[in-house]
Design a protein around this motif. Structure first.
Motif, PDB file in Angstrom:
ATOM      1  N   PHE A 158    -100.825  72.707  12.008  1.00  0.00           N
ATOM      2  CA  PHE A 158    -101.646  73.654  12.748  1.00  0.00           C
ATOM      3  C   PHE A 158    -102.890  74.113  11.989  1.00  0.00           C
ATOM      4  O   PHE A 158    -103.913  74.416  12.610  1.00  0.00           O
ATOM      5  CB  PHE A 158    -100.825  74.878  13.139  1.00  0.00           C
ATOM      6  N   ILE A 159    -102.812  74.191  10.675  1.00  0.00           N
ATOM      7  CA  ILE A 159    -103.923  74.746   9.898  1.00  0.00           C
ATOM      8  C   ILE A 159    -104.791  73.640   9.292  1.00  0.00           C
ATOM      9  O   ILE A 159    -105.996  73.571   9.540  1.00  0.00           O
ATOM     10  CB  ILE A 159    -103.414  75.685   8.787  1.00  0.00           C
ATOM     11  N   PHE A 160    -104.185  72.777   8.493  1.00  0.00           N
ATOM     12  CA  PHE A 160    -104.967  71.745   7.806  1.00  0.00           C
ATOM     13  C   PHE A 160    -105.141  70.480   8.652  1.00  0.00           C
ATOM     14  O   PHE A 160    -106.065  69.699   8.416  1.00  0.00           O
ATOM     15  CB  PHE A 160    -104.324  71.400   6.461  1.00  0.00           C
ATOM     16  N   GLN A 161    -104.230  70.275   9.600  1.00  0.00           N
ATOM     17  CA  GLN A 161    -104.345  69.201  10.591  1.00  0.00           C
ATOM     18  C   GLN A 161    -104.547  67.823   9.956  1.00  0.00           C
ATOM     19  O   GLN A 161    -105.302  66.998  10.445  1.00  0.00           O
ATOM     20  CB  GLN A 161    -105.477  69.523  11.574  1.00  0.00           C
ATOM     21  N   LEU A 210    -103.619  73.554  -3.203  1.00  0.00           N
ATOM     22  CA  LEU A 210    -103.920  72.139  -3.436  1.00  0.00           C
ATOM     23  C   LEU A 210    -104.585  71.499  -2.216  1.00  0.00           C
ATOM     24  O   LEU A 210    -105.412  70.595  -2.351  1.00  0.00           O
ATOM     25  CB  LEU A 210    -102.661  71.370  -3.856  1.00  0.00           C
ATOM     26  N   ARG A 211    -104.259  71.999  -0.997  1.00  0.00           N
ATOM     27  CA  ARG A 211    -104.877  71.433   0.205  1.00  0.00           C
ATOM     28  C   ARG A 211    -106.328  71.902   0.362  1.00  0.00           C
ATOM     29  O   ARG A 211    -107.149  71.219   0.967  1.00  0.00           O
ATOM     30  CB  ARG A 211    -104.071  71.800   1.449  1.00  0.00           C
ATOM     31  N   GLU A 212    -106.632  73.044  -0.170  1.00  0.00           N
ATOM     32  CA  GLU A 212    -108.012  73.542  -0.102  1.00  0.00           C
ATOM     33  C   GLU A 212    -108.895  72.928  -1.174  1.00  0.00           C
ATOM     34  O   GLU A 212    -110.122  72.908  -1.035  1.00  0.00           O
ATOM     35  CB  GLU A 212    -108.043  75.072  -0.262  1.00  0.00           C
ATOM     36  N   THR A 213    -108.288  72.433  -2.235  1.00  0.00           N
ATOM     37  CA  THR A 213    -109.078  71.931  -3.366  1.00  0.00           C
ATOM     38  C   THR A 213    -108.808  70.451  -3.626  1.00  0.00           C
ATOM     39  O   THR A 213    -108.767  70.011  -4.769  1.00  0.00           O
ATOM     40  CB  THR A 213    -108.763  72.734  -4.639  1.00  0.00           C
ATOM     41  N   ASN A 265    -108.308  62.389  -6.731  1.00  0.00           N
ATOM     42  CA  ASN A 265    -107.514  62.116  -7.936  1.00  0.00           C
ATOM     43  C   ASN A 265    -106.036  62.176  -7.565  1.00  0.00           C
ATOM     44  O   ASN A 265    -105.404  63.231  -7.660  1.00  0.00           O
ATOM     45  CB  ASN A 265    -107.838  63.141  -9.026  1.00  0.00           C
ATOM     46  N   PRO A 266    -105.455  61.053  -7.112  1.00  0.00           N
ATOM     47  CA  PRO A 266    -104.067  61.038  -6.658  1.00  0.00           C
ATOM     48  C   PRO A 266    -103.076  61.504  -7.721  1.00  0.00           C
ATOM     49  O   PRO A 266    -102.050  62.106  -7.403  1.00  0.00           O
ATOM     50  CB  PRO A 266    -103.830  59.569  -6.296  1.00  0.00           C
ATOM     51  N   GLY A 267    -103.388  61.252  -9.003  1.00  0.00           N
ATOM     52  CA  GLY A 267    -102.480  61.659 -10.068  1.00  0.00           C
ATOM     53  C   GLY A 267    -102.290  63.160 -10.097  1.00  0.00           C
ATOM     54  O   GLY A 267    -101.167  63.661 -10.176  1.00  0.00           O
ATOM     55  N   LYS A 268    -103.409  63.904 -10.046  1.00  0.00           N
ATOM     56  CA  LYS A 268    -103.324  65.365 -10.036  1.00  0.00           C
ATOM     57  C   LYS A 268    -102.635  65.872  -8.769  1.00  0.00           C
ATOM     58  O   LYS A 268    -101.872  66.838  -8.803  1.00  0.00           O
ATOM     59  CB  LYS A 268    -104.720  65.968 -10.157  1.00  0.00           C
ATOM     60  N   LEU A 269    -102.922  65.231  -7.649  1.00  0.00           N
ATOM     61  CA  LEU A 269    -102.322  65.643  -6.377  1.00  0.00           C
ATOM     62  C   LEU A 269    -100.804  65.488  -6.417  1.00  0.00           C
ATOM     63  O   LEU A 269    -100.065  66.380  -6.007  1.00  0.00           O
ATOM     64  CB  LEU A 269    -102.906  64.817  -5.232  1.00  0.00           C
TER      65      LEU A 269
END
Length: 565
Positions: free
Chosen positions: A220-223, A175-178, A182-186
């Motif tokens: 560390f990764i997505f920051q 989900l963080r990569e895509t 759309n806050p609802g889907k998130l």
């Protein structure tokens, strides 16, 4: 693209097979220790009826941990329905879970390294991140520190919990990569992650640490990158709910005394445990980075307790070393981010079981997922160092390390192929461990009971005596020694009986001690033991007058007494 997917499939298949092969030598072994208490002697698990109501009873039959670990208990019930209490069947189930987890780790490591690669040129070779993910997963799959989480059947609780944790991490990365506006889907996807975290905790409580692992990955990764203010707000609210609120609740529980209520049953206090755990963490690091057969074992109750900063002196050094490590990583964060990530991942995995809770000091299975952080550091650091030396083949070097790890794991697995052999190995490698000598004595006592050969009874008796000599407070070896001595028709040891009577009258009776006492009584009912009725009446009298014996435990003891009478 197609060729890359084929390579990934090959990598995943190799990892899966390797995770299975190293544990095959341990398949013939039997059940041990907590296996009996958790599911073999659990009437809800060994229920031959296959129905929803029976499955529901099994689901709720757990007593390990505050949540009862219902999903793990259900898996034991399902396993029993298919194969009865066949140790091989139960172990095959465990090995399959471990192999599945190894593949999940390959997928997750590959995705995380790809994200890192997009922001850094340090792993610049095409396909490098996939190969590094493969070696991370391989070393983790065959690492000897994971053995107790695989071949010790009851520790399916740990490996199953890890499965849902890894699935939760995978969904979060996805989900963080895509991210899309759309806050609802998130929110819906984040709810899926929360559900997986809850399911992990229903296998074992440390599944809740999934959210700390995610926080480490985020930092560390997505920051905290996002495509909109709404997405960033959703992510921050998510961590407020799953990390900040539980921490506040835990602080409240700690101040209320709920988290430390069971220290009365331990031979150490909260400060001694916290001090000792600094040394324990360094011990784990040594086990993970330099694995040797002598470092490992099922029981580590011989680990020296830290009674103060200076006793032993290594306590102060352990604390100071951690402080310097944190300072060093903070100053060099931009240069070696993967080291900081790995250390934080490792520490996050020990927040529950290696801090203030009144648990046993050392258990290897606590490193099942935390070890991944240190293995990642090892693989990535070695890769970068070797990249500067053109004459060394990196894959060959990693293959050699994998083989070395596998040899230690296979040797350990072979020890687990027979419960008597395992008991001997435990006692040999941990000569000052009460539980290891008890385990050896118990395996020989079962062999004596099965064959009727007195030589096995005398070996069991000797092992129980050693366990009694090593501990003044643990009554389980005392009961076991009285038990096997009576089976050998020996004269009752009055000092042991008096010690047991005193403990039953004035001290808290542990669950394992009550179970051992029940076994002794059954032995007398079946006329296998020659322990006198006067001794048993006195023991019952003392334990039933004990103010600490209340509720369910008292009811169980009254039932045992009624059966005896």
């Amino acid at each position: 693209m197609v060729s890359k997917r084929i390579y990934n499939l090959h990598y995943a298949l190799i990892v899966f097979i390797a995770a299975i092969l190293v544990y095959l030598p341990g398949l013939p072994g039997g059940f041990i220790y907590d296996d009996y208490f958790n599911f073999i002697q659990n009437s809800a698990i060994n229920n031959s009826e296959l129905s929803f109501s029976a499955a529901w009873s099994a689901l709720l039959s757990g007593s390990s941990g505050p949540l009862g670990r219902p999903l793990s208990m259900l898996s034991f019930y399902v396993n029993y329905q298919f194969s009865g209490f066949s140790p091989i069947s139960f172990k095959i189930f465990n090995i399959f879970i471990h192999a599945l987890n190894s593949v999940l780790i390959f997928i997750i490591a590959s995705r995380l390294l790809r994200v890192t690669l997009n922001r850094s040129s340090q792993l610049s070779a095409i396909g490098e991140y996939e190969r590094m993910a493969f070696w991370i997963a391989m070393l983790w799959a065959v690492h000897p520190i994971n053995l107790t989480a695989v071949l010790y059947v009851v520790q399916r609780m740990t490996s199953m919990s890890a499965t849902f944790t890894l699935l939760g991490i995978f969904f979060y990365i996805n989900l963080r990569e895509t991210l899309k506006p759309n806050p609802g889907k998130l929110i819906g996807r984040l709810m899926v992650v929360i559900v997986l975290g809850v399911m992990s905790a229903l296998c074992k409580e440390n599944g809740l640490l999934m959210f700390l692992y995610l926080l480490v990955i985020e930092c560390f990764i997505f920051q905290w990158h996002s495509t909109s203010l709404q997405e960033r707000l959703c992510i921050k609210v998510f961590y407020f709910v799953v990390v900040i609120m539980p921490i506040c609740f835990a602080v409240f529980m700690f101040l209320n005394g709920e988290l430390t209520a069971n220290y009365s049953s331990r031979n150490f206090d909260i400060m001694q445990r916290v001090l000792t755990e600094f040394r324990v963490l360094w011990f784990y690091i040594l086990q993970i980075l330099l694995p040797q057969a002598g470092f490992f074992g099922l029981h580590h109750d011989d680990f020296i307790l830290s009674t103060s900063l200076m006793k032993p002196m290594s306590t102060l050094w352990a604390i100071v070393s951690f402080i310097f490590l944190i300072i060093f990583l903070n100053k060099n964060l931009s240069k070696i981010p993967w080291v900081a990530f790995g250390v934080c991942f490792f520490i996050a995995g020990h927040i529950l079981e290696s801090t203030i809770l009144p648990l046993n000091l050392v258990h290897e299975h606590r490193n099942y997922l935390p070890a991944l952080g240190l293995i990642s550091i090892f693989v990535l650091s070695l890769n970068l160092m070797v990249s500067k030396i053109k004459v060394i083949n990196k894959d060959l070097l990693f293959l050699i390390v994998t083989i070395l790890f596998s040899i230690v794991t296979i040797n350990r697995a072979y020890d687990w192929s027979d419960v008597v052999l395992l008991g001997e190995r435990l006692a040999q490698r941990h000569p000052n461990s009460v539980t290891s000598h008890y385990e050896m004595g118990y395996s020989y006592a079962k062999l004596f009971e099965k064959t009727g050969e007195p030589v096995y009874g005398h070996i069991a008796e000797s092992a129980f005596k050693r366990a009694v000599d090593l501990s003044d407070s643990d009554m389980q070896p005392v009961i076991a020694l009285v038990h096997v001595s009576s089976m050998l028709d020996e004269i009752e040891n009055k000092s042991l009986i008096n010690k047991l009577n005193k403990h039953f009258r004035y001290n808290k009776v542990k669950k394992v001690e009550a179970i051992a006492f029940h076994q002794l009584v059954n032995c007398r009912i079946l006329a296998i033991c020659n322990i006198s009725d006067s001794v048993l009446h006195a023991l019952f009298s003392n334990v039933l007058q004990n103010d600490e014996v209340i509720g369910r435990q008292r009811d169980d003891l009254l039932y045992i007494y009624a059966s005896y009478l």
